[in-house]
Design a protein around this motif. Structure first.
Motif, mmCIF file in Angstrom:
data_model
loop_
_atom_site.group_PDB
_atom_site.id
_atom_site.type_symbol
_atom_site.label_atom_id
_atom_site.label_comp_id
_atom_site.label_asym_id
_atom_site.label_seq_id
_atom_site.Cartn_x
_atom_site.Cartn_y
_atom_site.Cartn_z
ATOM 1 N N GLU A 20 0.780 -1.309 -0.053
ATOM 2 C CA GLU A 20 -0.059 0.151 -0.001
ATOM 3 C C GLU A 20 0.909 1.222 0.059
ATOM 4 O OE1 GLU A 20 -1.378 0.521 4.411
ATOM 5 O OE2 GLU A 20 -1.685 -1.249 3.492
ATOM 6 N N ASN A 21 2.208 1.199 0.265
ATOM 7 C CA ASN A 21 3.000 2.159 0.108
ATOM 8 C C ASN A 21 3.872 2.676 -1.090
ATOM 9 O OD1 ASN A 21 2.550 2.710 2.932
ATOM 10 N ND2 ASN A 21 4.029 1.216 3.591
ATOM 11 N N ARG B 252 4.326 3.256 -5.099
ATOM 12 C CA ARG B 252 3.867 4.161 -6.052
ATOM 13 C C ARG B 252 3.740 3.655 -7.517
ATOM 14 N NH1 ARG B 252 8.341 8.695 -6.143
ATOM 15 N NH2 ARG B 252 6.997 9.474 -7.766
ATOM 16 N N GLN C 264 -5.823 -0.223 -1.983
ATOM 17 C CA GLN C 264 -5.443 0.760 -0.835
ATOM 18 C C GLN C 264 -4.117 1.693 -1.595
ATOM 19 O OE1 GLN C 264 -4.175 -1.573 2.500
ATOM 20 N NE2 GLN C 264 -6.423 -1.646 3.414
ATOM 21 N N ALA C 265 -3.287 0.890 -2.136
ATOM 22 C CA ALA C 265 -2.023 1.780 -2.622
ATOM 23 C C ALA C 265 -2.826 2.439 -3.795
ATOM 24 C CB ALA C 265 -1.235 0.983 -3.471
ATOM 25 N N ARG D 115 -5.639 3.859 -4.114
ATOM 26 C CA ARG D 115 -6.330 5.143 -3.575
ATOM 27 C C ARG D 115 -5.338 6.054 -3.013
ATOM 28 N NH1 ARG D 115 -10.327 0.972 -2.036
ATOM 29 N NH2 ARG D 115 -9.084 0.433 -0.216
ATOM 30 N N ARG D 116 -4.002 5.576 -2.688
ATOM 31 C CA ARG D 116 -2.947 6.555 -2.090
ATOM 32 C C ARG D 116 -2.313 7.088 -3.174
ATOM 33 N NH1 ARG D 116 -0.554 4.102 3.143
ATOM 34 N NH2 ARG D 116 0.551 5.877 3.136
#
Length: 294
Positions: free
Chosen positions: A161-162, A164, A186-187, A189-190
């Motif tokens: 999820e971290n 790019r 989740q990634a 959405r980030r």
């Protein structure tokens, strides 16, 4: 009452289960534990329907022997003794000629001690069967990992999820790895960019920002072209390469001829798309890139 359990299947997610059991000891419901950090309570279709499968009236409960030709679907019930004797006789017949004709292809159907703890290998060794590293999938993957990374290593799934940039290469986690897909969402959405590389327009490909569909069997050409761009445009970590890798000069020479144009002719992709993907990959620090291979 509710009984806590863990899924025994050969899967690294090791789902935590909450099984509802009635007064007669019959499981009536299976659900995931929402407090389990890896799965957050979601279960695959196979495990979520355990009670229906276990108590299905169509479940096969006894050995059956084919009495017709293959494909006719004609079977008759036999006893366990007859079933075991039939299999044993066939093994003995083959072993009498040359036991090495028996290929010991087996693996851990579940993570239990009986299936996973060497009983199969003892059995085949006793027969004198030929040798095989149990499975042609896991063992081959281990060899590949060891050859390229030095060891069979994994990663913390929570780190996805971290990321790019996430490349889903030849995989379909929407169907086959739903817990990873939750992390990928989740990634996304980030702000992460998801790219699917797959000849098929899979469920995962439909949900990624970009789907590249190379011709079947041309993945290597795409990978070589990406490496060509990374090296030619110096989009690599030279310090890491010098300190932690072997054979880089030979690799650079190998990929020199694999321009995006050449790979485009092999893969059916546009050279511009190959170039753009390689530059995206090279423009992000390695710690922020994740690759999920099918």
């Amino acid at each position: 009452k509710t009984v806590r359990a863990a899924c025994p299947h050969d899967c690294p997610d090791t789902c935590a289960l909450l099984v509802t059991v009635d007064d007669d000891g019959r499981a009536v419901k299976v659900r995931g534990d929402p407090d389990h950090p890896t799965t957050a309570g979601s279960l695959c279709t196979k495990v979520a329907h355990y009670p229906e499968r276990t108590y299905s009236p169509e479940r096969l409960l006894y050995p059956q022997k084919r009495v017709g030709k293959k494909g006719e679907g004609r079977f008759e019930r036999i006893s366990w003794d007859e079933a075991l004797a039939t299999v044993a006789a066939r093994f003995q017949q083959i072993a009498a000629d040359d036991p090495r004709a028996i290929l010991p292809y087996s693996y851990a159907g579940t993570m239990g001690y009986v299936q996973g703890g060497s009983m199969d290998r003892r059995f085949f060794h006793r027969l004198g069967a030929s040798l095989l590293e149990r499975t042609i999938c896991s063992t081959a993957g281990t060899a590949g990992y060891t050859a390229t990374l030095g060891a069979m290593v994994g990663m913390d799934v929570e780190e996805f999820e971290n990321a790019r940039l996430i490349l889903v290469w030849g995989g379909n986690p929407v169907v086959s790895n739903l817990h990873l897909w939750r992390r990928l969402q989740q990634a996304k959405r980030r702000g992460a960019r998801l790219v699917c590389i797959d000849p098929l327009r899979s469920e995962t490909a439909e949900k990624c920002h970009l789907h590249l569909a190379p011709m079947p069997g041309t993945d290597a050409a795409l990978a070589l072209a990406m490496m060509h761009v990374l090296i030619a445009e110096n989009l690599i970590d030279r310090d890491y390469i010098d300190q932690h890798t072997l054979g880089f000069d030979a690799l650079a020479e190998r990929v020199a001829a694999w321009t995006p144009a050449r790979a485009a002719a092999e893969t059916g992709l546009a050279a511009a798309d190959i170039l753009a993907l390689a530059r995206d990959y090279g423009g992000i620090r390695p710690a922020a890139i994740r690759i999920n291979y099918g």
